[in-house]
Design a protein around this motif. Sequence first.
Motif, PDB file in Angstrom:
ATOM      1  N   UNK A  85       0.840  -1.196   0.000  1.00  0.00           N
ATOM      2  CA  UNK A  85       0.000   0.000   0.000  1.00  0.00           C
ATOM      3  C   UNK A  85       0.875   1.246   0.000  1.00  0.00           C
ATOM      4  N   UNK A  86       0.482   2.242  -0.788  1.00  0.00           N
ATOM      5  CA  UNK A  86       1.160   3.541  -0.800  1.00  0.00           C
ATOM      6  C   UNK A  86       0.215   4.597  -0.241  1.00  0.00           C
ATOM      7  N   UNK A  87       0.735   5.433   0.643  1.00  0.00           N
ATOM      8  CA  UNK A  87      -0.060   6.478   1.278  1.00  0.00           C
ATOM      9  C   UNK A  87       0.680   7.812   1.176  1.00  0.00           C
ATOM     10  N   UNK A  88      -0.080   8.890   0.986  1.00  0.00           N
ATOM     11  CA  UNK A  88       0.476  10.239   1.054  1.00  0.00           C
ATOM     12  C   UNK A  88      -0.084  10.890   2.307  1.00  0.00           C
ATOM     13  N   UNK A  89       0.796  11.245   3.236  1.00  0.00           N
ATOM     14  CA  UNK A  89       0.386  11.822   4.512  1.00  0.00           C
ATOM     15  C   UNK A  89       0.800  13.281   4.577  1.00  0.00           C
ATOM     16  N   UNK A  90      -0.107  14.143   5.002  1.00  0.00           N
ATOM     17  CA  UNK A  90       0.214  15.554   5.204  1.00  0.00           C
ATOM     18  C   UNK A  90       0.149  15.867   6.702  1.00  0.00           C
ATOM     19  N   UNK A  91       0.773  16.954   7.147  1.00  0.00           N
ATOM     20  CA  UNK A  91       0.835  17.231   8.587  1.00  0.00           C
ATOM     21  C   UNK A  91      -0.541  17.432   9.211  1.00  0.00           C
ATOM     22  N   UNK A  92      -0.704  16.916  10.433  1.00  0.00           N
ATOM     23  CA  UNK A  92      -1.939  17.182  11.170  1.00  0.00           C
ATOM     24  C   UNK A  92      -1.736  18.221  12.259  1.00  0.00           C
ATOM     25  N   UNK A  93      -0.489  18.688  12.450  1.00  0.00           N
ATOM     26  CA  UNK A  93      -0.242  19.776  13.396  1.00  0.00           C
ATOM     27  C   UNK A  93       1.136  20.368  13.146  1.00  0.00           C
TER      28      UNK A  93
END
Length: 202
Positions: A17-25
């Motif tokens: 699985x590939x995921x793109x994560x952006x900041x949550x804080x």
Amino acid sequence: IGLSSSTSTPRQNPILISQILTPNSITTQFGTTDGSLPSLRLLDQFEADDDPDAYVSFQTPDSIYYGYQSFTLPLDTQSRLISTALLQVNFKGPASPTQTWTWSVYDWNSRMWIKLGDSVGTTANEWNSLLFRIPNPKRYVSLGNEIRIQLKSNNANGDTKIDYEALHITYLSLPSTPTPVTPISTPRRPGIFSVPTSTPKP
């Protein structure tokens, strides 16, 4: 002699699985920030673009800038199964001889920041797309599945703008294995069958 049969469930292979994560804080310890966190989720500034609604400014009014962004991995992610991790940043700032910005990742075991890269060699006052590889990613995932990326300036001579910041994670997801079901069978003696009989008429 009792006879029984069982059904076997096909073995399921792990899924990549590939995921793109952006900041949550964003946590700022020195300096200030201006802009909204959601703007870091969309890459939309190029070359000489300058839309303040599209980026976050990291400012050094009276001191260096020093802070970090927090990312959270999906709940089903096991850190030992992460194969690759890349940090992508769309950055606009001063020339590196004037001011250098550095990105680091937090090692939860050693409790130290490990440098990933910096702004040396970028074009001043234009948007630059930077990509940093994170080696041995499992070292940088907390028990709560958090990854921290630090941003730091080497002086207070200017500010930087970030339009996009994201972690590109590739990992294996292990499917849950269903419990095999064994049907209940009625014991029978071999060679003896139940044959329906007719009832004589009176």
